[in-house]
Design an enzyme around this catalytic site. Structure first.
Site, PDB file in Angstrom:
ATOM      1  N   HIS A 186      46.041  53.460  10.973  1.00  0.00           N
ATOM      2  CA  HIS A 186      46.590  52.192  11.459  1.00  0.00           C
ATOM      3  C   HIS A 186      47.350  51.553  10.305  1.00  0.00           C
ATOM      4  O   HIS A 186      46.759  51.242   9.284  1.00  0.00           O
ATOM      5  CB  HIS A 186      45.464  51.274  11.932  1.00  0.00           C
ATOM      6  CG  HIS A 186      44.695  51.837  13.084  1.00  0.00           C
ATOM      7  ND1 HIS A 186      45.038  51.602  14.396  1.00  0.00           N
ATOM      8  CD2 HIS A 186      43.622  52.667  13.116  1.00  0.00           C
ATOM      9  CE1 HIS A 186      44.196  52.259  15.196  1.00  0.00           C
ATOM     10  NE2 HIS A 186      43.326  52.908  14.446  1.00  0.00           N
ATOM     11  N   LEU A 187      48.654  51.396  10.490  1.00  0.00           N
ATOM     12  CA  LEU A 187      49.462  50.812   9.409  1.00  0.00           C
ATOM     13  C   LEU A 187      49.701  49.319   9.623  1.00  0.00           C
ATOM     14  O   LEU A 187      50.243  48.648   8.758  1.00  0.00           O
ATOM     15  CB  LEU A 187      50.789  51.563   9.279  1.00  0.00           C
ATOM     16  CG  LEU A 187      50.644  53.038   8.857  1.00  0.00           C
ATOM     17  CD1 LEU A 187      52.010  53.706   8.755  1.00  0.00           C
ATOM     18  CD2 LEU A 187      49.905  53.161   7.528  1.00  0.00           C
ATOM     19  N   ASP A 196      41.142  57.610  10.469  1.00  0.00           N
ATOM     20  CA  ASP A 196      41.081  56.350  11.220  1.00  0.00           C
ATOM     21  C   ASP A 196      41.181  55.164  10.252  1.00  0.00           C
ATOM     22  O   ASP A 196      40.489  54.155  10.401  1.00  0.00           O
ATOM     23  CB  ASP A 196      39.802  56.257  12.064  1.00  0.00           C
ATOM     24  CG  ASP A 196      39.867  55.132  13.091  1.00  0.00           C
ATOM     25  OD1 ASP A 196      40.942  54.499  13.225  1.00  0.00           O
ATOM     26  OD2 ASP A 196      38.848  54.880  13.749  1.00  0.00           O
ATOM     27  N   ASP A 235      44.811  54.341  21.533  1.00  0.00           N
ATOM     28  CA  ASP A 235      43.725  54.229  20.558  1.00  0.00           C
ATOM     29  C   ASP A 235      43.291  52.783  20.316  1.00  0.00           C
ATOM     30  O   ASP A 235      44.101  51.875  20.246  1.00  0.00           O
ATOM     31  CB  ASP A 235      44.123  54.827  19.216  1.00  0.00           C
ATOM     32  CG  ASP A 235      42.960  54.757  18.244  1.00  0.00           C
ATOM     33  OD1 ASP A 235      41.925  55.355  18.536  1.00  0.00           O
ATOM     34  OD2 ASP A 235      43.083  54.058  17.227  1.00  0.00           O
ATOM     35  N   HIS A 249      45.458  60.221  12.186  1.00  0.00           N
ATOM     36  CA  HIS A 249      44.966  58.969  12.775  1.00  0.00           C
ATOM     37  C   HIS A 249      44.875  57.859  11.731  1.00  0.00           C
ATOM     38  O   HIS A 249      43.910  57.781  10.988  1.00  0.00           O
ATOM     39  CB  HIS A 249      43.593  59.197  13.416  1.00  0.00           C
ATOM     40  CG  HIS A 249      43.120  58.043  14.242  1.00  0.00           C
ATOM     41  ND1 HIS A 249      42.406  58.208  15.405  1.00  0.00           N
ATOM     42  CD2 HIS A 249      43.271  56.704  14.084  1.00  0.00           C
ATOM     43  CE1 HIS A 249      42.128  57.006  15.918  1.00  0.00           C
ATOM     44  NE2 HIS A 249      42.645  56.088  15.122  1.00  0.00           N
ATOM     45  N   HIS A 252      40.845  57.959  22.505  1.00  0.00           N
ATOM     46  CA  HIS A 252      39.736  57.216  21.886  1.00  0.00           C
ATOM     47  C   HIS A 252      38.756  57.011  23.032  1.00  0.00           C
ATOM     48  O   HIS A 252      39.120  56.417  24.046  1.00  0.00           O
ATOM     49  CB  HIS A 252      40.319  55.905  21.358  1.00  0.00           C
ATOM     50  CG  HIS A 252      39.362  54.778  21.121  1.00  0.00           C
ATOM     51  ND1 HIS A 252      39.225  54.202  19.879  1.00  0.00           N
ATOM     52  CD2 HIS A 252      38.532  54.082  21.936  1.00  0.00           C
ATOM     53  CE1 HIS A 252      38.332  53.207  19.956  1.00  0.00           C
ATOM     54  NE2 HIS A 252      37.905  53.113  21.194  1.00  0.00           N
ATOM     55  N   HIS A 278      41.480  45.877   7.199  1.00  0.00           N
ATOM     56  CA  HIS A 278      41.236  44.494   7.604  1.00  0.00           C
ATOM     57  C   HIS A 278      41.106  43.647   6.349  1.00  0.00           C
ATOM     58  O   HIS A 278      40.517  44.097   5.368  1.00  0.00           O
ATOM     59  CB  HIS A 278      39.956  44.378   8.435  1.00  0.00           C
ATOM     60  CG  HIS A 278      40.055  44.997   9.792  1.00  0.00           C
ATOM     61  ND1 HIS A 278      40.879  44.497  10.776  1.00  0.00           N
ATOM     62  CD2 HIS A 278      39.450  46.075  10.326  1.00  0.00           C
ATOM     63  CE1 HIS A 278      40.770  45.254  11.858  1.00  0.00           C
ATOM     64  NE2 HIS A 278      39.916  46.221  11.611  1.00  0.00           N
TER      65      HIS A 278
END
Lengths: 310, 422
Positions: B61-62, B304, B151, B59, B178, B308
């Site tokens: 986020h790219l 996860d 997700d 899990h 999710h 940011h």
């Protein structure tokens, strides 16, 4: 008492001794506002910047008058709208203000935590004039002052706080302060407006107003924020005011000497009826008057003004 | 390539033995417990090190395509390599959303050309993550997705979720959910409870997660389609999964290192690096998760990883986006769990290797002969402090900054090639 705080962010961080000290000092500042010439030179040469990122008339005016009566220079900056997700962040704005060397920043902000962040970040004094539903310390202090003025002491007083406790910074600051000073607080609201974890607060909780009224020395009505209506925390104003509004019948059930308070602005006909708001028990305007004295005291303490207030 | 003298952990057999490993043509040619004998010029000296199969983070986020200022496939893969992660499943909430084979192909191709580790795209369950129309799962599978998930959002309608489960099963795609009831989370930004009330921050009740965990478990039971619940954070959610599994429902789940190591107390200073969904919960929840790890109810640990930019996280707690990074600290966090909570390291290792490989039905997670040579050399005693300069991700939003870790990745090998060396 030597004042140990650069900032005032919340009542949570004050001891009973410190609160008592503020309330004692406020009396001498209140006297200034009764003079013909309502000004002392105590904070001459000091700059107070009022940053209000949320609508406010009373609190802002009160701080401004307080600062001016102490001869501080004040500048008020209000920002329409509250979202800084686009454009300048609040911390950038604060840094820019700081570059102009104020001695104190008074901040009102729609979200919790920002006054505390600013206080950690900036060398000047920061006074929280209300942040989200976190704290509103000067309001609680002026409420305590008003009660003390009326009853002589806060110890053992029964104070009922009625309404939207969940979204109220005033309720939070008052619970911290009043209980620290020995008063007993009862929070009254429908379950939808009680904050999560309220059972851990140092306060009694009731979902019914009527049983609380006869023993209360003070009934503090909180403003119903109309936007909460759309969020369905209660069905409508008729039902709310029936169960949680202060009306003539309830005023008559109050004990001798008991008082009615409201932090303002009032919604007449919603949480309080005309005859309750205007009854002889109301000390709502005393609260406003005392607000100036409390804020003078805090500006004085935070800015380390000259000891002579004459 | 020879890697000699390290302690070789093979979670597929549950063994840890000192020995040598021979790598050839990107595969593990041989494993020699006790050593293959004879000095070999050019061999990697792994004495005192742990030799682990590359970790699989199911899990992450790219942010690529669309939010490359936060992270991209290349920078994310650098952080992964430094954390001992050699394969990662990237979620579809990009811009455009990975809900069609063109986006999948973009990810697969960019990863093949430039990523340091394996990138396993996860496709959307529904078009645009909107929860109203099924995404092109079949075509995306042909293009290279390994699983499907909405997700970041929950599929709101139970009927849609049921269809999505059945449709995904048509193509043998694992479904990752999710769990969040949008209405219950409302404007909340942290765990709901007395702390959120004291801080004046909106709360996200545990029930907001639990009701959807229960729903998805029931739908899984009803349809017979396995479901994987990601970033489980509550005691009750865990109880639901345990019960369901007892009654034969094919439900698996993962938890994040931050939910296993931190609690809502970390939110006390309004630090937006402690803001994520699901929020950090109570100590009671955390203790339950640790128990779930031990008992095996929690199958996997996944980060996860949610980068940011600093200017986004610098906002008020209420306004800052949810999410923290975690790839680079995955293995050190496992070590912390091992040392502080007496969790068996081999057992933890399974949760980031063979278990996710099994759920996603992908290769990896073992050091058996013939397997992919995705290998991590780990110095178990090395102490270090995570500072911002050491973070290889484009974003630095982690509550672990300044934290002292024991155990450091010294070399990461993907398909026989060294992609990271400390």
């Amino acid at each position: 008492m030597k004042w140990a705080h650069k900032d005032l962010i919340g009542i949570q961080e004050l001891t009973a001794g410190e609160i008592g000290h503020i309330l004692d000092m406020a009396s001498s500042f209140k006297e200034i506002s009764k003079r013909d010439i309502k000004k002392v030179p105590t904070l001459r040469g000091k700059t107070v910047v009022l940053l209000f990122y949320e609508a406010s008339t009373r609190t802002r005016l009160s701080f401004e008058i307080a600062a001016k009566r102490l001869s501080a220079d004040t500048t008020a900056l209000s920002q329409a709208g509250s979202s800084f997700s686009k454009g300048e962040t609040i911390m950038d704005a604060a840094s820019n203000v700081m570059a102009m060397a104020p001695d104190c920043i008074v901040i009102r902000y729609p979200h919790a935590g920002i006054p505390r962040k600013m206080a950690e970040f900036l060398p000047c004094s920061v006074i929280n004039a209300g942040d989200g539903y976190h704290e509103h310390p000067t309001q609680a202090l002026l409420d305590m002052y008003s009660l003390k003025e009326r009853f002589g002491s806060l110890k053992g007083l029964n104070v009922a706080i009625v309404g939207d406790i969940m979204h109220s910074r005033v309720a939070r600051s008052n619970v911290y302060g009043l209980t620290r000073m020995g008063a007993r607080v009862t929070l009254v609201a429908p379950k939808t407006l009680l904050p999560p974890g309220v059972e851990t607060w140092n306060a009694r909780v009731s979902t019914e107003l009527d049983p609380v009224i006869p023993s209360a020395d003070a009934v503090m009505m909180l403003r119903v924020q109309m936007e909460r209506l759309n969020e369905r925390f209660f069905p409508d104003i008729r039902e709310y005011s029936t169960f949680y509004g202060l009306n003539r019948k309830r005023v008559e059930a109050m004990k001798d000497g008991a008082v009615i308070m409201h932090p303002g602005p009032m919604n007449r006909g919603v949480e309080i009826t005309h005859d309750a708001a205007d009854s002889a028990r109301s000390i709502i305007l005393d609260q406003v008057e005392n607000g100036v004295a409390i804020r003078m005291t805090l500006l004085y303490l935070s800015l380390g003004g000259a000891a002579n207030v004459d | 390539m020879w890697i000699n003298g390290g302690t070789i952990f093979d979670p597929s057999s549950g063994t840890a033995r000192v020995g040598d490993i021979q790598v050839k043509d990107g595969l593990i040619e041989g494993v020699h417990p006790g050593g293959a004998g004879g000095a070999r010029a050019g061999a990697v000296d792994a004495k005192g090190l742990w030799v682990l199969p590359g970790l699989i983070d199911m899990h992450v986020h790219l942010r690529d395509p669309g939010f490359e200022y936060k992270e991209d496939i290349v920078s994310g893969s650098r952080a992964a390599a430094a954390g001992g992660v050699t394969a990662m499943a990237c979620m579809p909430n990009t811009d455009p959303v990975n809900d069609n084979p063109s986006v999948t192909r973009y990810i697969v191709q960019k990863a093949a050309e430039r990523a340091l580790v394996r990138v396993l795209p996860v496709g959307a369950l529904t078009k645009g993550l909107k929860g109203t129309e099924l995404a092109e799962m079949g075509l995306m599978k042909e293009a290279g997705i390994v699983a499907v998930s909405d997700d970041g959002k929950s599929v709101e309608s139970a009927a849609m979720m049921r269809r999505a489960l059945e449709y995904a099963a048509t193509f043998g795609l694992p479904v990752i959910t999710h769990c969040q009831d949008r209405g219950l989370s409302g404007e909340g930004v942290m765990n709901e409870g007395s702390l959120s009330s004291r801080l004046g921050l909106g709360g996200i009740p545990a029930a907001c997660e639990d009701v959807v965990v229960a729903r998805d478990v029931l739908l899984s039971g009803y349809t017979g389609v396995p479901v994987h619940i990601t970033h489980l954070s509550t005691k009750t959610g865990l109880d639901i999964v345990r019960q369901a599994r007892k009654s034969g429902v094919k439900v698996t789940c993962d938890a994040t290192p931050h939910h296993l190591l931190l609690t809502e107390e970390r939110t006390g200073g309004y630090d937006t690096d402690a803001k994520m969904y699901p929020p950090l919960r109570t100590e009671e929840d955390r203790r339950a998760l640790l128990k779930g790890l031990k008992s095996g109810v929690i199958d996997c640990i996944a980060t996860d990883h949610a980068p940011h930019a600093k200017d986004e996280k610098d906002l008020d707690f209420d306004l800052a986006p949810f999410g923290i990074i975690g790839l680079q600290t995955l293995l050190p966090a496992l070590m912390l769990l091992h040392r502080e909570h007496a969790l068996d390291f081999m057992d933890l290792l399974k949760k980031v290797t063979v278990n996710p490989a099994g759920i996603l039905k992908v290769e990896g997670g073992t050091l058996s002969p013939g397997a992919r040579a995705d290998i991590v050399l780990f110095d178990p005693g090395k102490e270090w402090v995570l500072n911002e300069g050491a973070v290889l991700s484009k974003s630095k939003n982690t509550p672990f900054l300044g934290m002292k870790f024991t155990g450091m990745v010294v070399r990461t090998i993907v398909a026989g090639r060294t992609v990271f060396a400390a």
